[in-house]
Scaffold this motif. Structure first.
Motif, mmCIF file in Angstrom:
data_model
loop_
_atom_site.group_PDB
_atom_site.id
_atom_site.type_symbol
_atom_site.label_atom_id
_atom_site.label_comp_id
_atom_site.label_asym_id
_atom_site.label_seq_id
_atom_site.Cartn_x
_atom_site.Cartn_y
_atom_site.Cartn_z
ATOM 1 N N THR A 96 0.898 -1.138 0.053
ATOM 2 C CA THR A 96 -0.259 -0.119 -0.086
ATOM 3 C C THR A 96 0.739 1.432 0.031
ATOM 4 N N LEU A 97 1.915 1.207 0.706
ATOM 5 C CA LEU A 97 2.674 2.559 0.940
ATOM 6 C C LEU A 97 4.115 2.488 0.274
ATOM 7 N N GLY A 98 4.529 1.378 -0.007
ATOM 8 C CA GLY A 98 5.764 1.185 -0.793
ATOM 9 C C GLY A 98 7.003 0.932 0.197
ATOM 10 N N ASP A 99 7.981 0.408 -0.455
ATOM 11 C CA ASP A 99 9.318 0.017 0.399
ATOM 12 C C ASP A 99 9.790 1.017 1.203
ATOM 13 N N ALA A 100 9.572 2.424 0.712
ATOM 14 C CA ALA A 100 10.145 3.561 1.523
ATOM 15 C C ALA A 100 9.565 3.635 2.971
ATOM 16 N N ALA A 101 8.269 3.274 3.069
ATOM 17 C CA ALA A 101 7.570 2.927 4.402
ATOM 18 C C ALA A 101 8.084 2.030 5.063
ATOM 19 N N ALA A 102 8.533 0.908 4.661
ATOM 20 C CA ALA A 102 9.251 -0.130 5.270
ATOM 21 C C ALA A 102 10.536 0.095 5.941
ATOM 22 N N GLU A 103 11.354 1.065 5.214
ATOM 23 C CA GLU A 103 12.602 1.383 5.775
ATOM 24 C C GLU A 103 12.403 2.623 7.020
ATOM 25 N N LEU A 104 11.291 2.731 7.378
ATOM 26 C CA LEU A 104 11.168 3.459 8.585
ATOM 27 C C LEU A 104 11.153 2.995 9.800
ATOM 28 N N TYR A 105 11.117 1.460 9.750
ATOM 29 C CA TYR A 105 10.908 0.628 10.839
ATOM 30 C C TYR A 105 11.820 -0.667 10.937
ATOM 31 N N GLU A 106 12.253 -1.029 12.025
ATOM 32 C CA GLU A 106 13.073 -2.266 12.218
ATOM 33 C C GLU A 106 11.949 -3.532 12.844
ATOM 34 N N ILE A 107 12.242 -4.490 12.305
ATOM 35 C CA ILE A 107 11.387 -5.678 12.811
ATOM 36 C C ILE A 107 12.305 -6.464 13.622
ATOM 37 N N VAL A 108 12.257 -6.610 15.123
ATOM 38 C CA VAL A 108 13.161 -7.588 15.872
ATOM 39 C C VAL A 108 12.117 -8.613 16.432
ATOM 40 N N VAL A 109 12.499 -9.992 16.311
ATOM 41 C CA VAL A 109 11.621 -11.094 16.846
ATOM 42 C C VAL A 109 12.387 -11.746 17.802
ATOM 43 N N ALA A 110 11.755 -11.749 18.981
ATOM 44 C CA ALA A 110 11.935 -12.711 20.085
ATOM 45 C C ALA A 110 13.588 -12.303 20.636
ATOM 46 N N ASP A 111 13.627 -11.221 20.921
ATOM 47 C CA ASP A 111 15.024 -10.528 21.463
ATOM 48 C C ASP A 111 14.716 -9.401 22.056
ATOM 49 N N PRO A 112 14.264 -9.440 23.333
ATOM 50 C CA PRO A 112 14.061 -8.142 24.218
ATOM 51 C C PRO A 112 15.195 -7.371 24.561
ATOM 52 N N ALA A 113 16.313 -7.887 24.829
ATOM 53 C CA ALA A 113 17.479 -7.082 25.088
ATOM 54 C C ALA A 113 17.962 -6.490 23.803
ATOM 55 N N THR A 114 17.847 -6.850 22.849
ATOM 56 C CA THR A 114 18.299 -6.161 21.388
ATOM 57 C C THR A 114 17.043 -4.896 21.202
ATOM 58 N N VAL A 115 15.835 -5.259 21.622
ATOM 59 C CA VAL A 115 15.074 -4.171 21.351
ATOM 60 C C VAL A 115 15.343 -3.099 22.088
ATOM 61 N N ALA A 116 15.560 -3.244 23.525
ATOM 62 C CA ALA A 116 15.969 -2.083 24.400
ATOM 63 C C ALA A 116 17.249 -1.322 23.965
ATOM 64 N N GLN A 117 18.265 -2.344 23.606
ATOM 65 C CA GLN A 117 19.351 -1.538 23.176
ATOM 66 C C GLN A 117 19.387 -0.752 21.991
ATOM 67 N N HIS A 118 18.619 -1.276 20.807
ATOM 68 C CA HIS A 118 18.416 -0.299 19.598
ATOM 69 C C HIS A 118 17.580 0.807 19.771
ATOM 70 N N MET A 119 16.742 0.661 20.734
ATOM 71 C CA MET A 119 15.764 1.717 21.383
ATOM 72 C C MET A 119 16.574 2.774 22.129
ATOM 73 N N ALA A 120 17.345 2.246 23.002
ATOM 74 C CA ALA A 120 18.250 3.332 23.653
ATOM 75 C C ALA A 120 19.210 4.107 22.816
#
Length: 464
Positions: free
Chosen positions: A317-341
């Motif tokens: 619907t919005l194109g690949d440019a929209a997908a570049e705005l987010y990151e998908i992280v599966v099953a790794d809470p520590a990595t999520v927090a590290q990347h967010m910090a």
């Protein structure tokens, strides 16, 4: 009776309490006009006050039917009285679950005071006489700022506020995962803001409380931002210590974006999809190019197919440019927090460089199409322009409205009444968009992401 069987308590025997409480801190006085509007039962704010107050007094409820609490406590009432030395709130036939040994639970009382505060402020500051101020982008953003300032949630401290979005109806595995992510965020000194309800809105807060205790952080923020149509269906969870009731869903969404230093999205249903589309539509604007804004989609291993489907829908619907705005992280809470910090540190650097405030993201451009309230009537839903060839942010705005209408038809009292009276909403658009939309919505139903309990009857019909 079999061991573990649920005990059905007749509605007529649910215990209630009459009480008088006196607000402290931030809500000591109201004007005579504010009190009059809150007490006005004929077209005034009293019915809205009653419904929102009942929602916080039943905090922790497992229902997402906005009419459930009203049916369980039909005789409940609330009156706000201005006295010479302050104000008093009278509760009549209030749910006994909000009291311990005759005294209202302190956290519940604070949420109740927030209801009175926000509704009183909205009744005056955003009343009909101020409609002209709410017809421009700048005017609406200023109104959002004033509502948040009045609620005392704007703090000029270093950026550390993570907004967490996700479904109120999620499974055990996903709920535990949200707690694990919240724990990792809390260990890194990050505070949490959610939509204030159960499920993915409660889990991150619950995890963060343990981490904050371990780090001996005493001044912690667990902010819940809601609006009148949602709060009755999603009572605030008990961890929320700062509740804000925005007047409509659009101002609620803008409040999230203006306050957040980063956003994490957990699995959810149509409400979560609405939030994702809202944010992507804003970030896709040319005016917001280069804005630092970490956005992470995450869940446990079992949620990987969910995010794959969301990602496919966004790219279609919005194109690949929209997908570049987010990151998908599966099953790794520590990595999520590290990347967010790490992302929030870059946000701080940019705010310092551009002399933008830490507590309110003034520099983010939110167009009027994303700010104007959308009334999900059958006619408005059928008129949405869901076709290719439009600018991505324009299509995102109408897709957001489509999901907002489905949310209304699922859990909001006005929406429920419309569906009961006229049948399901009809949604029209290009065949591939409609097929993808239908597949996404069907997956939400199959995964029980639409409602907490009971069989789900769709409030929509996708026309291909």
């Amino acid at each position: 009776m079999p061991q573990g069987a649920a005990v059905q308590i007749p509605v007529s025997t649910l215990p209630t309490v009459d009480a008088q409480i006196y607000p402290k801190g931030g809500l000591d006085i109201l004007s005579r006009e504010e009190v009059a509007r809150l007490r006005d039962a004929s077209g005034g704010m009293h019915d809205l006050l009653r419904r929102c107050a009942l929602a916080v007094l039943t905090s922790g409820s497992a229902s997402d039917d906005p009419r459930a609490a009203q049916e369980l406590y039909p005789d409940f009432d609330i009156q706000v009285n201005q006295q010479d030395r302050g104000m008093r709130i009278d509760l009549l036939n209030a749910p006994a679950m909000a009291f311990v040994d005759g005294q209202i639970i302190r956290g519940v009382a604070e949420l109740l005071f927030a209801v009175v505060r926000d509704l009183a402020y909205t009744a005056i500051e955003l009343g009909p006489e101020y409609e002209a101020d709410l017809e421009t982008t700048a005017g609406i953003t200023d109104a959002v700022f004033r509502l948040l300032r009045n609620a005392r949630v704007l703090h000029p401290t270093d950026p550390n506020l993570v907004v967490c979005w996700g479904g109120h109806s999620i499974g055990r595995e996903e709920y535990v995962y949200t707690k694990q992510v919240g724990y990792e965020l809390g260990l890194r000194g990050l505070d949490i803001c959610t939509g204030c309800g159960p499920g993915a809105m409660k889990g991150p807060m619950k995890g963060a409380t343990i981490a904050h205790a371990k780090q001996r952080r005493r001044r912690t923020r667990y902010i819940g931002i809601t609006e009148p149509g949602i709060i009755a269906a999603e009572s605030p969870n008990p961890i929320v210590n700062h509740l804000v009731i925005m007047p409509d869903i659009e101002k609620r969404l803008e409040a999230f974006v203006r306050m957040a230093h980063g956003i994490i999205v957990f699995p959810g249903g149509v409400g979560t999809a609405e939030e994702i589309l809202y944010l992507l539509g804003i970030l896709l604007r040319e005016e917001n190019a280069g804005r630092r804004f970490p956005l992470i989609l995450t869940g446990p291993t079992g949620a990987a197919p969910y995010f794959e489907q969301i990602d496919r829908f966004i790219r279609l619907t919005l194109g690949d440019a929209a997908a570049e705005l987010y990151e998908i992280v599966v099953a790794d809470p520590a990595t999520v927090a590290q990347h967010m910090a790490a992302g929030i540190r870059k946000v701080r650097e940019q705010r310092v460089e551009q002399k933008d405030s830490f507590f309110f993201n003034w520099a983010m451009h939110v167009p009027l199409a994303f700010q104007q309230p959308f009334a999900p009537t059958h006619e408005a839903m059928a008129a949405l322009d869901l076709h290719h060839g439009r600018k991505p942010h324009e299509l995102a705005a109408d897709l957001r409205r489509a999901f907002s209408g489905i949310v209304a038809g699922n859990v909001k009292e006005d929406g429920l009444r419309r569906i009961e009276a006229y049948g399901p909403f009809e949604i029209h658009g290009d065949p591939d968009i409609m097929q993808a939309l239908d597949a996404l919505l069907r997956a939400f139903v199959e995964q029980r992401r639409m409602k907490i309990a009971g069989d789900y009857k769709p409030c929509y019909r996708v026309v291909t």
